[in-house]
Design a protein around this motif. Structure first.
Motif, PDB file in Angstrom:
ATOM      1  N   VAL A  74     -50.902 -41.531 -42.901  1.00 15.63           N
ATOM      2  CA  VAL A  74     -50.996 -40.584 -41.790  1.00 15.63           C
ATOM      3  C   VAL A  74     -49.944 -40.983 -40.764  1.00 15.63           C
ATOM      4  N   SER A  75     -49.755 -40.144 -39.743  1.00 17.58           N
ATOM      5  CA  SER A  75     -48.675 -40.396 -38.780  1.00 17.58           C
ATOM      6  C   SER A  75     -49.210 -40.777 -37.407  1.00 17.58           C
ATOM      7  N   THR A  76     -48.427 -41.605 -36.715  1.00 20.30           N
ATOM      8  CA  THR A  76     -48.687 -41.897 -35.313  1.00 20.30           C
ATOM      9  C   THR A  76     -48.015 -40.836 -34.441  1.00 20.30           C
ATOM     10  N   LYS A  77     -48.283 -40.909 -33.147  1.00 20.87           N
ATOM     11  CA  LYS A  77     -47.674 -39.992 -32.183  1.00 20.87           C
ATOM     12  C   LYS A  77     -46.158 -40.093 -32.195  1.00 20.87           C
ATOM     13  N   ASP A  78     -45.646 -41.310 -32.402  1.00 15.88           N
ATOM     14  CA  ASP A  78     -44.199 -41.514 -32.438  1.00 15.88           C
ATOM     15  C   ASP A  78     -43.645 -41.474 -33.861  1.00 15.88           C
ATOM     16  N   HIS A  79     -44.358 -40.800 -34.749  1.00 17.03           N
ATOM     17  CA  HIS A  79     -43.892 -40.450 -36.094  1.00 17.03           C
ATOM     18  C   HIS A  79     -43.606 -41.665 -36.980  1.00 17.03           C
ATOM     19  N   VAL A  80     -44.513 -42.621 -36.946  1.00 18.73           N
ATOM     20  CA  VAL A  80     -44.469 -43.759 -37.859  1.00 18.73           C
ATOM     21  C   VAL A  80     -45.654 -43.629 -38.809  1.00 18.73           C
ATOM     22  N   LEU A  81     -45.413 -43.825 -40.096  1.00 12.41           N
ATOM     23  CA  LEU A  81     -46.496 -43.718 -41.075  1.00 12.41           C
ATOM     24  C   LEU A  81     -47.307 -45.010 -41.118  1.00 12.41           C
ATOM     25  N   VAL A  82     -48.632 -44.849 -41.054  1.00 10.70           N
ATOM     26  CA  VAL A  82     -49.545 -45.990 -41.131  1.00 10.70           C
ATOM     27  C   VAL A  82     -50.573 -45.728 -42.220  1.00 10.70           C
ATOM     28  N   ALA A  83     -51.195 -46.817 -42.685  1.00  9.16           N
ATOM     29  CA  ALA A  83     -52.158 -46.726 -43.791  1.00  9.16           C
ATOM     30  C   ALA A  83     -53.577 -46.611 -43.242  1.00  9.16           C
ATOM     31  N   ARG A  84     -54.150 -45.421 -43.372  1.00 11.41           N
ATOM     32  CA  ARG A  84     -55.538 -45.140 -43.033  1.00 11.41           C
ATOM     33  C   ARG A  84     -56.051 -44.102 -44.014  1.00 11.41           C
ATOM     34  N   HIS A  85     -57.338 -44.182 -44.334  1.00 13.06           N
ATOM     35  CA  HIS A  85     -57.927 -43.189 -45.240  1.00 13.06           C
ATOM     36  C   HIS A  85     -57.893 -41.802 -44.622  1.00 13.06           C
ATOM     37  N   ASP A 122     -52.553 -39.201 -31.880  1.00 17.01           N
ATOM     38  CA  ASP A 122     -52.671 -39.267 -30.421  1.00 17.01           C
ATOM     39  C   ASP A 122     -52.362 -40.663 -29.881  1.00 17.01           C
ATOM     40  N   PHE A 123     -51.925 -41.560 -30.759  1.00 21.54           N
ATOM     41  CA  PHE A 123     -51.603 -42.935 -30.371  1.00 21.54           C
ATOM     42  C   PHE A 123     -50.180 -43.273 -30.803  1.00 21.54           C
ATOM     43  N   THR A 124     -49.487 -44.045 -29.975  1.00 21.97           N
ATOM     44  CA  THR A 124     -48.222 -44.610 -30.432  1.00 21.97           C
ATOM     45  C   THR A 124     -48.529 -45.762 -31.382  1.00 21.97           C
ATOM     46  N   LEU A 125     -47.528 -46.197 -32.133  1.00 23.57           N
ATOM     47  CA  LEU A 125     -47.736 -47.336 -33.018  1.00 23.57           C
ATOM     48  C   LEU A 125     -48.148 -48.573 -32.213  1.00 23.57           C
TER      49      LEU A 125
END
Length: 367
Positions: A74-85, A122-125
């Motif tokens: 999924v993506s953060t507010k600042d468009h970084v991909l993170v691992a979450r279900h 809705d969160f930055t990395l």
């Protein structure tokens, strides 16, 4: 590599682990795959043993013998991909107990359904990195709660770096691509950027939707996998007013269409072996053979340890026990049955048991 697999398989038998498996096997058009060793995929890491989608979980999966580790992205507010279900993270992090983020709680429509909570977009990395992961289903996996609060939310790049350090592959899933497109945070571009930057060659890319896989087909040579649930339809079809469903997708003509843009299908195990009203397994379907005729690999999901997550035929222990539902059932027997049916792979929560099953199959006379 074979030594590592044999050792991991022996360890799994001793420790009673459980696995994620992917077998590159029965494609009649590419029969040479039968000579290749099957591969093991850690579903969300080793989620039977550590909180899912954490580096703790991925590290455990690798130690248990996984060849691939699977991050949902999924993506953060600042468009970084993170691992979450999911992009809603109240069930997998401590965000609900953090007063500084209380005002971020919101209700959104995700794939046509209202969802209330806290969302990664809705969160930055930097803000997400202040949170700590926790076990999503502590009633089912109480031992995993011992690791609550120890791990950060990892970025996709961190998962890739971990995989490359240990010479294992990655199997990322793009979550809710239509939704993320709608808010200007498309998942495919940063996904490919990370893979290309790190020159990843050992990977599958998977999605429950179809449009993003078609788009990716023109941009990457990495294998693509169309995910197929037991019911429902790809959300991009629903959003476009297309009346077709996943039931249509598994028909021969549907598989022909999938084969035009994907290299495999990732299906609910019930698509291969249906479960009857009594909870017992029924006769296998023809899906594996139908898919192989279209040169599609077949990966199944998800093989889990717990009795409550297994077909009735493969549950073990005393049903009257208060811990029966979370006790480990006959995971190895269930996996062997799927392997014998000709699957090319399986997602499992415990890579140790899967490695044990695959190693045993490989060393059997004639195996």
């Amino acid at each position: 590599m074979m030594i590592r697999r044999l050792l991991a398989g022996a360890l799994a038998v001793l420790t009673g682990g459980t696995v994620a498996v992917v077998l590159f096997q029965s494609n009649p058009a590419t029969a040479e795959r039968r000579a290749q060793a099957p591969i093991v995929i850690g579903h969300r890491g080793a989620s039977a043993h550590r909180p899912e989608h954490t580096l703790l979980s991925y590290e455990a999966a690798i130690a248990m013998g996984a060849d691939y580790i699977e991050p949902d992205l999924v993506s953060t507010k600042d468009h970084v991909l993170v691992a979450r279900h999911e992009n809603e993270i109240s069930g997998t992090t401590d965000v609900a107990s953090r007063p500084e983020f209380a005002d971020r709680r919101a209700t959104k429509t995700i794939d046509g359904r209202p969802v209330t909570g806290w969302f990664t977009e809705d969160f930055t990395l930097a803000e997400l990195k202040t949170l700590r992961a926790k076990e999503r289903v502590p009633d089912l996996r109480p031992d995993n709660a011992a690791f609550d609060g120890l791990a950060e939310i990892p970025t996709f790049e961190e998962v890739v770096r971990l995989a490359q350090r240990h010479d294992v592959g990655v199997y990322p899933e793009t979550k809710h691509p239509t939704y993320f497109d709608s808010i200007g945070l498309s998942l495919e571009e940063p996904l490919l950027e990370v893979l290309n930057t790190h020159r990843v060659r050992k990977a599958f890319i998977q999605s429950f939707e179809t449009a993003n896989l078609r788009d990716l087909r023109a941009k990457t040579r990495l294998p693509l996998v169309q995910l197929i649930t037991w019911g429902g339809a790809p959300y991009d079809w629903t959003a476009a007013g297309d009346p077709r469903t996943y039931d249509d997708m598994v028909k021969p003509e549907g598989l022909r269409e999938v084969a035009a843009y994907a290299d495999g299908i990732g299906v609910d195990t019930r698509r291969v072996v249906p479960v009857g009203p009594d909870g017992r397994l029924q006769q296998p379907t023809t899906l594996i053979a139908d898919a192989h005729r279209r040169r599609l690999q077949v990966h199944v999901w998800t093989v889990r340890n717990e009795n409550s997550q297994l077909p009735l035929d493969h549950r073990l222990g005393n049903p009257a026990s208060p811990v029966f539902s979370r006790a480990t059932g006959d995971v190895m027997g269930w996996l062997r049955r799927l392997v014998e049916l000709g699957i090319d792979g399986a997602f499992c929560d415990d890579p140790g048991m899967g490695r044990a099953v695959i190693t045993r199959q490989a060393v059997r006379p004639g195996g």
